[in-house]
Scaffold this motif. Structure first.
Motif, PDB file in Angstrom:
ATOM      1  N   THR A  64       0.860  -1.184   0.000  1.00 28.05           N
ATOM      2  CA  THR A  64       0.000   0.000   0.000  1.00 28.05           C
ATOM      3  C   THR A  64       0.892   1.228   0.000  1.00 28.05           C
ATOM      4  O   THR A  64       1.844   1.316   0.778  1.00 28.05           O
ATOM      5  CB  THR A  64      -0.912   0.006   1.242  1.00 28.05           C
ATOM      6  OG1 THR A  64      -1.697  -1.176   1.234  1.00 28.05           O
ATOM      7  CG2 THR A  64      -1.823   1.209   1.240  1.00 28.05           C
ATOM      8  N   LEU A  65       0.582   2.180  -0.876  1.00 28.76           N
ATOM      9  CA  LEU A  65       1.356   3.419  -1.001  1.00 28.76           C
ATOM     10  C   LEU A  65       0.542   4.575  -0.451  1.00 28.76           C
ATOM     11  O   LEU A  65      -0.665   4.677  -0.693  1.00 28.76           O
ATOM     12  CB  LEU A  65       1.692   3.692  -2.466  1.00 28.76           C
ATOM     13  CG  LEU A  65       2.437   2.606  -3.220  1.00 28.76           C
ATOM     14  CD1 LEU A  65       2.594   2.999  -4.674  1.00 28.76           C
ATOM     15  CD2 LEU A  65       3.784   2.360  -2.596  1.00 28.76           C
ATOM     16  N   ARG A  66       1.212   5.453   0.278  1.00 29.33           N
ATOM     17  CA  ARG A  66       0.573   6.636   0.848  1.00 29.33           C
ATOM     18  C   ARG A  66       1.588   7.782   0.721  1.00 29.33           C
ATOM     19  O   ARG A  66       2.780   7.582   0.917  1.00 29.33           O
ATOM     20  CB  ARG A  66       0.237   6.372   2.309  1.00 29.33           C
ATOM     21  CG  ARG A  66      -0.582   7.430   2.978  1.00 29.33           C
ATOM     22  CD  ARG A  66      -0.912   7.058   4.420  1.00 29.33           C
ATOM     23  NE  ARG A  66      -1.596   5.792   4.553  1.00 29.33           N
ATOM     24  CZ  ARG A  66      -2.918   5.615   4.409  1.00 29.33           C
ATOM     25  NH1 ARG A  66      -3.663   6.641   4.090  1.00 29.33           N
ATOM     26  NH2 ARG A  66      -3.454   4.435   4.584  1.00 29.33           N
ATOM     27  N   PRO A  67       1.131   9.005   0.390  1.00 29.98           N
ATOM     28  CA  PRO A  67       2.082  10.125   0.288  1.00 29.98           C
ATOM     29  C   PRO A  67       2.669  10.472   1.646  1.00 29.98           C
ATOM     30  O   PRO A  67       1.989  10.425   2.664  1.00 29.98           O
ATOM     31  CB  PRO A  67       1.237  11.270  -0.270  1.00 29.98           C
ATOM     32  CG  PRO A  67      -0.166  10.910   0.033  1.00 29.98           C
ATOM     33  CD  PRO A  67      -0.230   9.414   0.083  1.00 29.98           C
TER      34      PRO A  67
ATOM     35  N   ASP B 106      -4.628  14.626  -1.613  1.00 33.62           N
ATOM     36  CA  ASP B 106      -5.314  13.764  -0.651  1.00 33.62           C
ATOM     37  C   ASP B 106      -4.308  12.760  -0.122  1.00 33.62           C
ATOM     38  O   ASP B 106      -3.334  12.435  -0.782  1.00 33.62           O
ATOM     39  CB  ASP B 106      -6.467  13.050  -1.358  1.00 33.62           C
ATOM     40  CG  ASP B 106      -7.511  12.540  -0.379  1.00 33.62           C
ATOM     41  OD1 ASP B 106      -7.271  12.605   0.834  1.00 33.62           O
ATOM     42  OD2 ASP B 106      -8.556  12.079  -0.848  1.00 33.62           O
ATOM     43  N   ASP B 107      -4.563  12.247   1.072  1.00 30.72           N
ATOM     44  CA  ASP B 107      -3.652  11.257   1.632  1.00 30.72           C
ATOM     45  C   ASP B 107      -4.245   9.848   1.571  1.00 30.72           C
ATOM     46  O   ASP B 107      -3.821   8.971   2.298  1.00 30.72           O
ATOM     47  CB  ASP B 107      -3.260  11.628   3.058  1.00 30.72           C
ATOM     48  CG  ASP B 107      -4.457  11.616   4.000  1.00 30.72           C
ATOM     49  OD1 ASP B 107      -5.602  11.599   3.515  1.00 30.72           O
ATOM     50  OD2 ASP B 107      -4.215  11.639   5.216  1.00 30.72           O
ATOM     51  N   ARG B 108      -5.213   9.649   0.688  1.00 30.63           N
ATOM     52  CA  ARG B 108      -5.766   8.308   0.531  1.00 30.63           C
ATOM     53  C   ARG B 108      -4.701   7.371  -0.026  1.00 30.63           C
ATOM     54  O   ARG B 108      -3.865   7.765  -0.835  1.00 30.63           O
ATOM     55  CB  ARG B 108      -6.970   8.320  -0.406  1.00 30.63           C
ATOM     56  CG  ARG B 108      -8.215   8.864   0.278  1.00 30.63           C
ATOM     57  CD  ARG B 108      -9.384   8.729  -0.611  1.00 30.63           C
ATOM     58  NE  ARG B 108      -9.301   9.801  -1.596  1.00 30.63           N
ATOM     59  CZ  ARG B 108     -10.013   9.834  -2.711  1.00 30.63           C
ATOM     60  NH1 ARG B 108     -10.830   8.873  -3.002  1.00 30.63           N
ATOM     61  NH2 ARG B 108      -9.896  10.839  -3.534  1.00 30.63           N
ATOM     62  N   ALA B 109      -4.775   6.130   0.401  1.00 32.54           N
ATOM     63  CA  ALA B 109      -3.768   5.143  -0.010  1.00 32.54           C
ATOM     64  C   ALA B 109      -4.144   4.514  -1.352  1.00 32.54           C
ATOM     65  O   ALA B 109      -5.305   4.482  -1.740  1.00 32.54           O
ATOM     66  CB  ALA B 109      -3.653   4.055   1.046  1.00 32.54           C
ATOM     67  N   ILE B 110      -3.123   4.015  -2.025  1.00 33.36           N
ATOM     68  CA  ILE B 110      -3.285   3.234  -3.254  1.00 33.36           C
ATOM     69  C   ILE B 110      -2.676   1.876  -2.984  1.00 33.36           C
ATOM     70  O   ILE B 110      -1.563   1.775  -2.467  1.00 33.36           O
ATOM     71  CB  ILE B 110      -2.574   3.908  -4.444  1.00 33.36           C
ATOM     72  CG1 ILE B 110      -3.312   5.168  -4.855  1.00 33.36           C
ATOM     73  CG2 ILE B 110      -2.467   2.962  -5.610  1.00 33.36           C
ATOM     74  CD1 ILE B 110      -2.670   5.883  -6.022  1.00 33.36           C
TER      75      ILE B 110
ATOM     76  N   ALA C 161      -8.843   5.293  -6.855  1.00 33.14           N
ATOM     77  CA  ALA C 161     -10.245   5.652  -6.998  1.00 33.14           C
ATOM     78  C   ALA C 161     -10.945   4.637  -7.903  1.00 33.14           C
ATOM     79  O   ALA C 161     -12.147   4.481  -7.870  1.00 33.14           O
ATOM     80  CB  ALA C 161     -10.355   7.054  -7.586  1.00 33.14           C
ATOM     81  N   GLN C 162     -10.186   3.941  -8.700  1.00 31.46           N
ATOM     82  CA  GLN C 162     -10.672   2.910  -9.602  1.00 31.46           C
ATOM     83  C   GLN C 162      -9.663   1.769  -9.626  1.00 31.46           C
ATOM     84  O   GLN C 162      -8.623   1.859  -9.001  1.00 31.46           O
ATOM     85  CB  GLN C 162     -10.875   3.483 -11.011  1.00 31.46           C
ATOM     86  CG  GLN C 162      -9.978   4.652 -11.286  1.00 31.46           C
ATOM     87  CD  GLN C 162     -10.225   5.344 -12.578  1.00 31.46           C
ATOM     88  OE1 GLN C 162     -10.168   4.718 -13.610  1.00 31.46           O
ATOM     89  NE2 GLN C 162     -10.465   6.623 -12.543  1.00 31.46           N
TER      90      GLN C 162
ATOM     91  N   GLY D  73       0.215  15.907  -0.449  1.00 32.04           N
ATOM     92  CA  GLY D  73      -0.465  14.872  -1.218  1.00 32.04           C
ATOM     93  C   GLY D  73       0.428  14.187  -2.243  1.00 32.04           C
ATOM     94  O   GLY D  73       1.653  14.188  -2.139  1.00 32.04           O
ATOM     95  N   TRP D  74      -0.217  13.629  -3.221  1.00 30.76           N
ATOM     96  CA  TRP D  74       0.448  12.816  -4.237  1.00 30.76           C
ATOM     97  C   TRP D  74       1.206  13.664  -5.250  1.00 30.76           C
ATOM     98  O   TRP D  74       0.820  14.809  -5.501  1.00 30.76           O
ATOM     99  CB  TRP D  74      -0.591  11.980  -4.983  1.00 30.76           C
ATOM    100  CG  TRP D  74      -1.129  10.875  -4.159  1.00 30.76           C
ATOM    101  CD1 TRP D  74      -2.226  10.908  -3.344  1.00 30.76           C
ATOM    102  CD2 TRP D  74      -0.593   9.562  -4.059  1.00 30.76           C
ATOM    103  NE1 TRP D  74      -2.395   9.700  -2.732  1.00 30.76           N
ATOM    104  CE2 TRP D  74      -1.411   8.848  -3.156  1.00 30.76           C
ATOM    105  CE3 TRP D  74       0.488   8.909  -4.620  1.00 30.76           C
ATOM    106  CZ2 TRP D  74      -1.177   7.528  -2.819  1.00 30.76           C
ATOM    107  CZ3 TRP D  74       0.716   7.598  -4.291  1.00 30.76           C
ATOM    108  CH2 TRP D  74      -0.100   6.918  -3.403  1.00 30.76           C
TER     109      TRP D  74
END
Length: 168
Positions: A89-92, A148-152, A119-120, A97-98
């Motif tokens: 999992t990646l997070r900034p 945003d700091d949402r994870a990928i 997001a997709q 943010g990213w």
């Protein structure tokens, strides 16, 4: 009276020229330093390693932090040392943010596909190609969350039924 032919006068000169040519050929095969010119092209510097993303484990698996580099405004996550399968999992890291663009550098044929959940869902096939040593898979614009700091989540291996196909 003894006469010398014209070829007798040239023999020492020919021997000297032959000896000089042999010496120069022998010296050129040695690894002697060559002069460097101040106006010669300099080699490209190695990319500077940055630390923009945090790597978190998915489940119980240990975390692999991959090197990160910038190429213009694209953050390259170098996954050439990645195993045949895995997830992270990646997070900034910063509060800003990213990065604007994110790409993953992979070895062709090391695994079948790279699956990215942001997001997709995005599945990027990693095609085995004998002509390239690395391949940069760039995420499309708008895929990475803006400020945003949402994870990928990134998974690699035999993902989603995508198989690696060699190019002929």
């Amino acid at each position: 009276m003894r006469r010398h032919g014209s070829s007798a006068r040239w023999r020492p000169r020919i021997a000297l020229l032959t000896l000089s040519a042999l010496l120069m050929a022998g010296c050129s095969s040695l690894g002697l330093p060559r002069p460097s010119w101040p106006f010669a092209a300099r080699p490209a510097p190695a990319p500077e390693v940055v630390d923009e993303l945090l790597f978190e484990s998915v489940g119980d698996a240990p975390v692999n932090a991959f090197p990160q580099y910038f190429r213009r405004n694209t953050l390259i996550v170098d996954m050439t040392a990645a195993g045949a399968a895995g997830a992270v999992t990646l997070r900034p890291r910063s509060r800003f943010g990213w990065p604007v663009r994110v790409a993953f550098r992979v070895r062709p044929g090391a695994f079948a596909a790279l699956e990215v959940f942001g997001a997709q869902r995005l599945v990027l096939p990693v095609v085995a190609d004998g002509r390239r040593t690395t391949l940069d898979l760039e995420l499309p614009p708008g895929f990475v969350p803006a400020r945003d700091d949402r994870a990928i989540e990134v998974r690699w291996g035999a993902v989603g039924g995508v198989q690696s196909v060699p190019i002929g």
